[in-house]
Design an enzyme around this catalytic site. Structure first.
Site, PDB file in Angstrom:
ATOM      1  N   GLN A  43      77.790  57.692 -12.285  1.00 20.15           N
ATOM      2  CA  GLN A  43      78.583  58.293 -11.019  1.00 20.15           C
ATOM      3  C   GLN A  43      79.347  59.672 -11.612  1.00 20.15           C
ATOM      4  OE1 GLN A  43      80.848  55.055  -9.493  1.00 20.15           O
ATOM      5  NE2 GLN A  43      79.052  53.930  -8.493  1.00 20.15           N
ATOM      6  N   ARG A  92      72.427  59.834  -2.019  1.00 22.94           N
ATOM      7  CA  ARG A  92      72.080  61.003  -2.377  1.00 22.94           C
ATOM      8  C   ARG A  92      71.336  61.786  -1.282  1.00 22.94           C
ATOM      9  NH1 ARG A  92      73.337  57.908  -6.633  1.00 22.94           N
ATOM     10  NH2 ARG A  92      74.219  58.818  -8.494  1.00 22.94           N
ATOM     11  N   ARG A 136      75.625  34.754 -15.186  1.00 24.71           N
ATOM     12  CA  ARG A 136      74.108  34.602 -14.995  1.00 24.71           C
ATOM     13  C   ARG A 136      73.572  33.942 -16.322  1.00 24.71           C
ATOM     14  NH1 ARG A 136      72.715  40.193 -11.688  1.00 24.71           N
ATOM     15  NH2 ARG A 136      73.610  39.333  -9.723  1.00 24.71           N
ATOM     16  N   ASP A 173      69.708  43.937 -14.371  1.00 28.21           N
ATOM     17  CA  ASP A 173      69.798  43.159 -13.308  1.00 28.21           C
ATOM     18  C   ASP A 173      68.657  42.136 -12.919  1.00 28.21           C
ATOM     19  OD1 ASP A 173      72.360  44.017 -12.428  1.00 28.21           O
ATOM     20  OD2 ASP A 173      71.434  45.991 -11.462  1.00 28.21           O
ATOM     21  N   LYS A 210      78.739  39.340 -14.286  1.00 27.59           N
ATOM     22  CA  LYS A 210      78.132  39.896 -12.983  1.00 27.59           C
ATOM     23  C   LYS A 210      78.435  38.989 -11.760  1.00 27.59           C
ATOM     24  CE  LYS A 210      75.305  43.209 -14.296  1.00 27.59           C
ATOM     25  NZ  LYS A 210      75.063  44.235 -13.852  1.00 27.59           N
ATOM     26  N   SER A 258      78.228  56.987 -17.672  1.00 28.65           N
ATOM     27  CA  SER A 258      78.392  56.800 -16.331  1.00 28.65           C
ATOM     28  C   SER A 258      77.596  57.617 -15.535  1.00 28.65           C
ATOM     29  CB  SER A 258      79.729  56.702 -16.030  1.00 28.65           C
ATOM     30  OG  SER A 258      80.064  56.650 -14.570  1.00 28.65           O
ATOM     31  N   LYS A 301      69.387  51.920  -3.140  1.00 27.09           N
ATOM     32  CA  LYS A 301      70.737  52.440  -2.566  1.00 27.09           C
ATOM     33  C   LYS A 301      71.210  53.755  -3.222  1.00 27.09           C
ATOM     34  CE  LYS A 301      74.416  50.080  -3.643  1.00 27.09           C
ATOM     35  NZ  LYS A 301      75.553  48.797  -3.491  1.00 27.09           N
TER      36      LYS A 301
END
Length: 732
Positions: free
Chosen positions: A466, A322, A643, A612, A639, A464, A317
């Site tokens: 982002q 991008r 988890r 993840d 999450k 980060s 993703k």
């Protein structure tokens, strides 16, 4: 079982409620009520065995009723409530079926002063072209939504009775606030009905109407079907909800004016963008509808099996976002393969269409972008709506800050609540003019500052990717050099893809620098497969004897390969083949052959690089010889689910010694996985991880609550079964 249910208004909806309740055995007796002019219909209802008895006297009808449902048009509900007031019983639950709730609440307040606590407004979303009790059917509400709109003082026990009743007759029950309900249904139901009525009215009055209708195709029939609805009922509905409906009609008129202008001006690009966005939005709606209307999804996995063959999992993703951004700013035509056709990435794609970029597709993951160059974007004619995509909003804020036009970035309710000051504050230091809400959230109002942005030296307070990417995109339009230093490594997709587009970027350890002295040159991008999706099959082939699996074109960016490093430390046989760089990103084919695993203490420096993938790594640990210990992973508790706890609970049900800790887990391996039923708690990674555990189980495994797999990785089931996992999905 209820003793008696009273239906006030035994037509299509009321009659179908009665039929469904009788078929489900929910009550001993069903009675109907109507006025003298309704007696013919009531006699028919009794003759059809829809009801046991009918009354023209309201007191007799509601006497001893446990549940009273008002199934009249919304305009009649006020009078019915006024007649019920002296007969009201604290031991009875009352409800209605009106498709507008604000006016129902208002008339109830007028009658009672305060809406009684045992009155529960409701709205079944079901209907048919025919009306009347003869059209009623017992399965009308099967797998259809029923919206309950309780008030703050509505009795919880009354809500519970009504929820149970509707669920027993097959409805999918949801709860919604009154105002939100009316707003949603004004847009999705009431406005379409008005549009259908208006279109057929217009065409019906034309002189050549016979020829128009003679040659009308199936699309016209489908589109105008709802114009066959009961005019009296829809007059009531539209009048009752006019406060929500009128503004929507005005917005639709503006949209039609825009399309008319595009046609007159022959603005094919904008017209195409409008049609393409509508097509994609409808497709997303259908996917959401099919997912959310499934009451449950259960995976049944038979024990054993092996993974063999060749597969390619969906695209990454981050890179999909991008590829659209940089391809749009490039000179020339960029071809993208493997684009992830998910809602977030599609929001980015539409934003660039709105800024004048011609983009073909996506079709089967392929997109063609006709780049406009670094300075070729056009002012968007409307706000740029980015849905739920935080990546789109944060990266675009940097890109748009240096443009010669103004823009507004908006999003859905979730995105509008996320912090944006982490990007707007450093952008302000560069000279950007971006206004947020008082809370620092969207909408973002950006005043273009072309030629006025200044490069800065920015040590990031928090790592980060982002924020880093946002400032790099802004730095492409700033005077001087923009230097960003991160406190810890983050994903470097932007740096790599800029290099792939021939844009100069300097990197020195944790510092990256960029300036405006460069242009992007179009290139072909084959978006790598997401390593997080590949992880399930990497583990599956590692734990199932006889497995030999090749996963093609997987992204092996070193900031994402923690799962490979951990599995190799456990003894997995993972061969990296055909390494190459595509669009600045390293990719490879991964061949995995079964090899016995051993337990390890997972190095903490690898934890952020595999955060993840730990649910499925816990399954690998359960199959390994000896103890595996994870620490430093407290982020797993916040999450989509906790988890750590959810995986520990499920593994224990399957007979694995898995002990949760505050920041990780200790698992005693050995491969002794049994069968049983586990709950995923709606977490897609949990559901897929326990499915993979079936490869080493000694008995069948059932995984409950797997609906979210359909929206996050819908290909999982088909890929897994094609490779050898014995999985059957039960949807209901």
């Amino acid at each position: 079982m209820l003793k008696q249910v009273c239906i006030i208004g035994v037509g299509l909806i009321g009659g179908s409620i009665a039929r469904a309740a009788r078929q489900a055995g929910l009550c001993q007796r069903i009675v109907g009520y109507g006025r003298l002019e309704d007696e013919k219909n009531l006699k028919a209802a009794k003759a059809l065995a829809v009801i046991d008895e009918y009354f023209l006297d309201l007191a007799s009808a509601v006497h001893e009723a446990d549940l009273v449902i008002i199934a009249t048009p919304v305009g009649a509900i006020g009078n019915i409530l006024a007649e019920l007031k002296p007969l009201w019983s604290a031991h009875t639950v009352y409800s209605d079926v009106g498709s507008t709730k604000g006016n129902v609440v208002r008339v109830a307040q007028q009658v009672f002063g305060e809406v009684p606590g045992n009155f529960v407004p409701a709205h079944p979303i079901a209907g048919a072209e025919q009306s009347g009790v003869e059209a009623s059917k017992a399965d009308l509400f099967q797998n259809k939504r029923l919206i309950i709109t309780p008030l703050a003082h509505t009795q919880p026990e009354a809500v519970s009775v009504l929820q149970a009743f509707w669920r027993q007759i097959g409805a999918v029950v949801s709860t919604m606030e009154v105002k939100h309900h009316d707003s949603v249904f004004a847009a999705t139901s009431h406005l379409p009905h008005v549009l259908a009525f208006a279109l057929v009215d217009m065409l019906g009055h034309r002189d050549e109407q016979e020829e128009i209708f003679k040659y009308a195709a199936g699309g016209f029939k489908d589109f105008t079907r709802i114009a066959s609805s009961d005019p009296t009922m829809w007059l009531d509905i539209c009048s009752a909800n006019k406060e929500e409906l009128v503004p929507l009609i005005e917005k639709l008129q503006c949209e039609l004016d825009k399309i008319q202008r595009m046609l007159v001006e022959e603005d094919r690009q904008q017209l195409f963008a409008t049609f393409m966005y509508a097509r994609n939005a409808r497709q997303r709606f259908l996917q959401q509808f099919e997912g959310t209307m499934s009451k449950s999804s259960t995976f049944h996995i038979q024990p054993g099996g092996q993974l063999k063959g060749v597969a390619r999992v969906p695209g990454d993703k981050s890179m999909s976002h991008r590829s659209i951004m940089l391809g749009s700013l490039a000179e020339g035509v960029t071809h993208v393969k493997g684009f992830l056709e998910a809602e977030d990435a599609l929001a980015t794609l539409q934003a660039f269409r709105d800024m004048g970029v011609e983009i073909e597709g996506p079709v089967n993951g392929e997109v063609t972008i006709h780049g406009v160059g670094k300075h070729g974007l056009k002012p968007p004619k409307n706000d740029l709506y980015l849905g739920n995509s935080g990546t789109s909003m944060r990266l675009l804020s940097g890109l748009l800050a240096g443009q010669p036009f103004n823009s507004v970035l908006t999003g859905d309710k979730s995105l509008s609540g996320r912090p944006m000051k982490r990007v707007t504050d450093p952008l302000a230091q560069m000279g950007a003019d971006i206004k947020t809400t008082e809370n620092g959230t969207a909408p973002l109002y950006i005043t273009g500052r072309a030629g006025q942005m200044q490069g800065i030296n920015y040590p990031m307070p928090i790592a980060s990717a982002q924020v880093k990417s946002c400032l790099m995109l802004a730095g492409m339009y700033a005077q001087g050099e923009t230097v960003i230093t991160e406190p810890a490594p983050t994903r470097d997709h932007t740096e790599r893809m800029l290099t792939g587009f021939s844009y100069p970027v300097k990197q020195d350890g944790g510092t990256v620098s960029i300036n405006a002295d460069g242009n992007l040159l179009a290139c072909d991008i084959d978006v790598p497969s997401d390593i997080s999706s590949a992880a399930f099959f990497l583990v599956g082939a590692s734990i199932a004897p006889g497995s030999d699996l090749t996963l093609q074109h997987v992204g092996i960016n070193p900031t994402r390969t923690g799962v490979i490093d951990i599995l190799r430390l456990m003894g997995a046989h993972i061969e990296v083949m055909n390494e190459r760089v595509v669009g600045g990103e390293p990719v490879a084919d991964l061949r995995v052959v079964y090899s016995p695993l051993k337990g390890i203490d997972i190095p903490e420096e690898l934890v952020p690089l595999a955060i993840d993938e730990f649910p499925v790594l816990f399954v690998a640990a359960a199959c390994a010889e000896g103890q595996t210990r994870l620490s430093g992973a407290e982020e797993l508790r916040v999450k989509e689910s906790d988890r750590i706890q959810v995986m520990a609970d499920g593994l224990q049900i399957l007979g694995v010694d898995a002990q949760p800790t505050p920041d990780g887990m200790v698992i005693q391996g050995g491969g002794n996985i049994g069968g049983g039923t586990v709950v995923s708690h709606g977490d897609h990674r949990i559901a897929m991880s326990f499915s993979i555990a079936g490869l080493r189980a000694s008995a069948p495994i059932t995984v409950l609550d797997c609906v979210n797999v359909n929206t996050s990785f819908p290909e999982f089931k088909s890929i897994a079964t094609n490779l050898g996992l014995n999985l059957v999905a039960e949807e209901s």
